[in-house]
Scaffold this motif. Structure first.
Motif, PDB file in Angstrom:
ATOM      1  N   LEU A 195       0.822  -1.213   0.000  1.00  0.00           N
ATOM      2  CA  LEU A 195       0.000   0.000   0.000  1.00  0.00           C
ATOM      3  C   LEU A 195       0.855   1.263   0.000  1.00  0.00           C
ATOM      4  CD1 LEU A 195      -2.702  -1.156   2.569  1.00  0.00           C
ATOM      5  CD2 LEU A 195      -3.081  -0.745   0.123  1.00  0.00           C
ATOM      6  N   MET A 196       1.948   1.245   0.750  1.00  0.00           N
ATOM      7  CA  MET A 196       2.827   2.414   0.810  1.00  0.00           C
ATOM      8  C   MET A 196       3.551   2.633  -0.510  1.00  0.00           C
ATOM      9  SD  MET A 196       4.279   2.006   4.696  1.00  0.00           S
ATOM     10  CE  MET A 196       3.147   2.162   6.097  1.00  0.00           C
ATOM     11  N   PHE A 197       3.940   1.548  -1.158  1.00  0.00           N
ATOM     12  CA  PHE A 197       4.546   1.666  -2.494  1.00  0.00           C
ATOM     13  C   PHE A 197       3.571   2.320  -3.469  1.00  0.00           C
ATOM     14  CE2 PHE A 197       5.075  -0.033  -6.777  1.00  0.00           C
ATOM     15  CZ  PHE A 197       6.415   0.251  -7.043  1.00  0.00           C
ATOM     16  N   LEU A 198       2.331   1.833  -3.479  1.00  0.00           N
ATOM     17  CA  LEU A 198       1.316   2.382  -4.390  1.00  0.00           C
ATOM     18  C   LEU A 198       0.972   3.828  -4.036  1.00  0.00           C
ATOM     19  CD1 LEU A 198      -1.074  -0.710  -4.616  1.00  0.00           C
ATOM     20  CD2 LEU A 198       0.560   0.082  -6.347  1.00  0.00           C
ATOM     21  N   ALA A 199       0.916   4.129  -2.734  1.00  0.00           N
ATOM     22  CA  ALA A 199       0.626   5.499  -2.309  1.00  0.00           C
ATOM     23  C   ALA A 199       1.737   6.443  -2.738  1.00  0.00           C
ATOM     24  CB  ALA A 199       0.450   5.557  -0.788  1.00  0.00           C
ATOM     25  N   GLY A 200       2.994   6.011  -2.582  1.00  0.00           N
ATOM     26  CA  GLY A 200       4.123   6.836  -3.030  1.00  0.00           C
ATOM     27  C   GLY A 200       4.067   7.092  -4.519  1.00  0.00           C
ATOM     28  N   ALA A 201       3.702   6.054  -5.292  1.00  0.00           N
ATOM     29  CA  ALA A 201       3.591   6.202  -6.745  1.00  0.00           C
ATOM     30  C   ALA A 201       2.501   7.202  -7.107  1.00  0.00           C
ATOM     31  CB  ALA A 201       3.309   4.844  -7.380  1.00  0.00           C
ATOM     32  N   ALA A 202       1.335   7.074  -6.478  1.00  0.00           N
ATOM     33  CA  ALA A 202       0.207   7.967  -6.784  1.00  0.00           C
ATOM     34  C   ALA A 202       0.514   9.408  -6.381  1.00  0.00           C
ATOM     35  CB  ALA A 202      -1.054   7.477  -6.065  1.00  0.00           C
ATOM     36  N   VAL A 203       1.044   9.586  -5.187  1.00  0.00           N
ATOM     37  CA  VAL A 203       1.364  10.935  -4.708  1.00  0.00           C
ATOM     38  C   VAL A 203       2.477  11.548  -5.557  1.00  0.00           C
ATOM     39  CG1 VAL A 203       2.316  12.254  -2.770  1.00  0.00           C
ATOM     40  CG2 VAL A 203       0.566  10.516  -2.365  1.00  0.00           C
ATOM     41  N   GLY A 204       3.453  10.723  -5.965  1.00  0.00           N
ATOM     42  CA  GLY A 204       4.517  11.228  -6.825  1.00  0.00           C
ATOM     43  C   GLY A 204       3.990  11.766  -8.146  1.00  0.00           C
ATOM     44  N   ALA A 227      -6.113  14.776 -10.771  1.00  0.00           N
ATOM     45  CA  ALA A 227      -7.143  14.575  -9.753  1.00  0.00           C
ATOM     46  C   ALA A 227      -7.233  13.103  -9.349  1.00  0.00           C
ATOM     47  CB  ALA A 227      -8.490  15.066 -10.269  1.00  0.00           C
ATOM     48  N   ALA A 228      -7.150  12.213 -10.353  1.00  0.00           N
ATOM     49  CA  ALA A 228      -7.242  10.777 -10.068  1.00  0.00           C
ATOM     50  C   ALA A 228      -6.053  10.309  -9.228  1.00  0.00           C
ATOM     51  CB  ALA A 228      -7.304   9.992 -11.372  1.00  0.00           C
ATOM     52  N   ALA A 229      -4.854  10.783  -9.564  1.00  0.00           N
ATOM     53  CA  ALA A 229      -3.662  10.393  -8.810  1.00  0.00           C
ATOM     54  C   ALA A 229      -3.737  10.909  -7.376  1.00  0.00           C
ATOM     55  CB  ALA A 229      -2.406  10.926  -9.495  1.00  0.00           C
ATOM     56  N   ALA A 230      -4.187  12.164  -7.209  1.00  0.00           N
ATOM     57  CA  ALA A 230      -4.315  12.732  -5.871  1.00  0.00           C
ATOM     58  C   ALA A 230      -5.350  11.968  -5.046  1.00  0.00           C
ATOM     59  CB  ALA A 230      -4.688  14.206  -5.958  1.00  0.00           C
ATOM     60  N   ALA A 231      -6.486  11.654  -5.669  1.00  0.00           N
ATOM     61  CA  ALA A 231      -7.539  10.911  -4.963  1.00  0.00           C
ATOM     62  C   ALA A 231      -7.057   9.514  -4.591  1.00  0.00           C
ATOM     63  CB  ALA A 231      -8.778  10.818  -5.852  1.00  0.00           C
ATOM     64  N   ALA A 232      -6.330   8.859  -5.508  1.00  0.00           N
ATOM     65  CA  ALA A 232      -5.797   7.527  -5.213  1.00  0.00           C
ATOM     66  C   ALA A 232      -4.800   7.587  -4.064  1.00  0.00           C
ATOM     67  CB  ALA A 232      -5.132   6.947  -6.461  1.00  0.00           C
ATOM     68  N   GLY A 233      -3.975   8.637  -4.057  1.00  0.00           N
ATOM     69  CA  GLY A 233      -3.007   8.802  -2.973  1.00  0.00           C
ATOM     70  C   GLY A 233      -3.676   8.960  -1.626  1.00  0.00           C
ATOM     71  N   VAL A 234      -4.698   9.805  -1.574  1.00  0.00           N
ATOM     72  CA  VAL A 234      -5.438  10.023  -0.327  1.00  0.00           C
ATOM     73  C   VAL A 234      -6.117   8.742   0.128  1.00  0.00           C
ATOM     74  CG1 VAL A 234      -7.400  11.230   0.713  1.00  0.00           C
ATOM     75  CG2 VAL A 234      -5.778  12.489  -0.717  1.00  0.00           C
ATOM     76  N   LEU A 235      -6.764   8.047  -0.813  1.00  0.00           N
ATOM     77  CA  LEU A 235      -7.447   6.797  -0.475  1.00  0.00           C
ATOM     78  C   LEU A 235      -6.466   5.754   0.069  1.00  0.00           C
ATOM     79  CD1 LEU A 235      -9.971   5.001  -0.475  1.00  0.00           C
ATOM     80  CD2 LEU A 235      -9.458   4.420  -2.865  1.00  0.00           C
ATOM     81  N   LEU A 236      -5.313   5.630  -0.559  1.00  0.00           N
ATOM     82  CA  LEU A 236      -4.315   4.657  -0.114  1.00  0.00           C
ATOM     83  C   LEU A 236      -3.772   5.004   1.269  1.00  0.00           C
ATOM     84  CD1 LEU A 236      -2.527   4.151  -3.528  1.00  0.00           C
ATOM     85  CD2 LEU A 236      -3.552   2.317  -2.174  1.00  0.00           C
ATOM     86  N   VAL A 237      -3.601   6.284   1.547  1.00  0.00           N
ATOM     87  CA  VAL A 237      -3.150   6.713   2.881  1.00  0.00           C
ATOM     88  C   VAL A 237      -4.189   6.335   3.928  1.00  0.00           C
ATOM     89  CG1 VAL A 237      -2.721   8.739   4.330  1.00  0.00           C
ATOM     90  CG2 VAL A 237      -1.609   8.544   2.104  1.00  0.00           C
ATOM     91  N   VAL A 238      -5.461   6.536   3.598  1.00  0.00           N
ATOM     92  CA  VAL A 238      -6.539   6.164   4.523  1.00  0.00           C
ATOM     93  C   VAL A 238      -6.532   4.655   4.770  1.00  0.00           C
ATOM     94  CG1 VAL A 238      -9.052   6.036   4.799  1.00  0.00           C
ATOM     95  CG2 VAL A 238      -7.991   8.133   3.955  1.00  0.00           C
ATOM     96  N   VAL A 239      -6.315   3.883   3.703  1.00  0.00           N
ATOM     97  CA  VAL A 239      -6.284   2.431   3.844  1.00  0.00           C
ATOM     98  C   VAL A 239      -5.076   1.996   4.673  1.00  0.00           C
ATOM     99  CG1 VAL A 239      -6.121   0.235   2.606  1.00  0.00           C
ATOM    100  CG2 VAL A 239      -7.544   2.073   1.694  1.00  0.00           C
ATOM    101  N   VAL A 240      -3.929   2.646   4.468  1.00  0.00           N
ATOM    102  CA  VAL A 240      -2.744   2.342   5.274  1.00  0.00           C
ATOM    103  C   VAL A 240      -3.041   2.548   6.752  1.00  0.00           C
ATOM    104  CG1 VAL A 240      -0.423   3.153   5.902  1.00  0.00           C
ATOM    105  CG2 VAL A 240      -1.005   2.783   3.501  1.00  0.00           C
TER     106      VAL A 240
END
Length: 298
Positions: free
Chosen positions: A101-110, A270-283
């Motif tokens: 999840l952290m790998f995917l969150a880093g990718a999305a936020v990046g 917008a999609a990348a930012a939303a995915a990043g936020v969602l992944l952080v919440v899931v983490v």
């Protein structure tokens, strides 16, 4: 003054935080200079081989920083006692899920941060960013993957989150042996301040405005991932994900669809930012759930 009192003084602890960064810069710059001279001697163009030379200098520097990291792990510091408690309360499956999840969150936020910086126009006016960007994407994709996506994130997380952030926490967090509510609140505030300070230092030392903003914002997330993982592996995987997206963006057509128009670019951001936020919440949810499960198993 007793030597132990001197070692526990704020001045000594502040120096204790800064000097590994100094060692990092001396080691990387000195080794880079030596490898550059060797490249010239062998008839290679250092500019064209920048990424391979950078990868070699990072590999040489890792043992110097690992020594400080291992020293901190071996000492009973407040920070690492807290980290050991955190990771011990999480089952192996939770640690693995956290890593993914952290790998995917880093990718999305990046991706989101890169897009926002493109929209700001800062990349176009920052000569320092343009120069370092040109150097980083030279020498072939192999060294970009090995250096920028693996060794550099490992070294930087070992230093900035494994050593600097940990030592900042030890400097700022007062002992709270009785675990009072006021002490816990003060500890949370101190940890957040340590996250911000380590992230700002991480950003400043990138030496240009664009990377300062990117690294400082990403750095806060990376420090938070250290807390959630109970280890710097979470920050390393997230950092690796962010850098991998940058390399794929330049070296492959994977993100070419974003350049088809403003609507596509805004939608992707917008999609990348939303995915990043969602992944952080899931983490956060996985970390809390895993911690409770671990406590129940004890």
């Amino acid at each position: 003054m007793d030597p132990r009192d001197r070692m526990n003084s704020p001045i000594f602890k502040s120096f204790h935080i800064i000097y590994p960064v100094f060692i990092y810069f001396v080691a990387t710059n000195l080794s880079m200079s030596l490898f550059t001279m060797l490249a010239v001697f062998l008839g290679a163009d250092p500019q064209e081989q920048y990424m391979s030379l950078q990868t070699a200098s990072v590999a040489v520097t890792i043992p110097f920083i690992a020594r400080h990291y291992q020293k901190d792990r071996n000492e009973p510091t407040v920070f690492w006692e807290h980290m050991d408690m955190e990771i011990a309360q999480k089952p192996a499956a939770v640690r693995a899920w956290n890593g993914v999840l952290m790998f995917l969150a880093g990718a999305a936020v990046g991706v989101a941060l890169n897009n926002l910086l493109i929209l700001s126009g800062l990349q176009e006016i920052s000569q320092g960013y343009q120069e370092i960007n040109r150097q980083l994407f030279s020498g072939g994709i192999l060294f970009e993957l090995l250096g920028a996506c693996l060794l550099t994130p490992f070294l930087e997380e070992l230093l900035y989150r494994g050593v600097v952030y940990g030592r900042l926490c030890d400097l700022m967090i007062l002992d709270n042996e009785e675990k009072t509510s006021q002490g816990k609140k003060r500890e949370r505030v101190s940890r957040m301040l340590a996250m911000v300070i380590s992230a700002l230092l991480f950003g400043v030392l990138h030496m240009n405005l664009v990377q300062f903003i990117y690294a400082a914002l990403l750095g806060v997330l990376l420090a938070w991932f250290v807390e959630k993982a109970g280890h710097f592996y979470g920050a390393f995987l997230a950092h690796m994900g962010a850098n991998l997206m940058a390399v794929l963006r330049v070296e492959t057509p994977m993100f070419s669809w974003m350049k088809q128009g403003e609507a596509s670019f805004y939608a992707a951001t917008a999609a990348a930012a939303a995915a990043g936020v969602l992944l952080v919440v899931v983490v956060q949810a996985v970390s809390v759930g895993g911690k409770r499960k671990g406590e129940a198993m004890e």
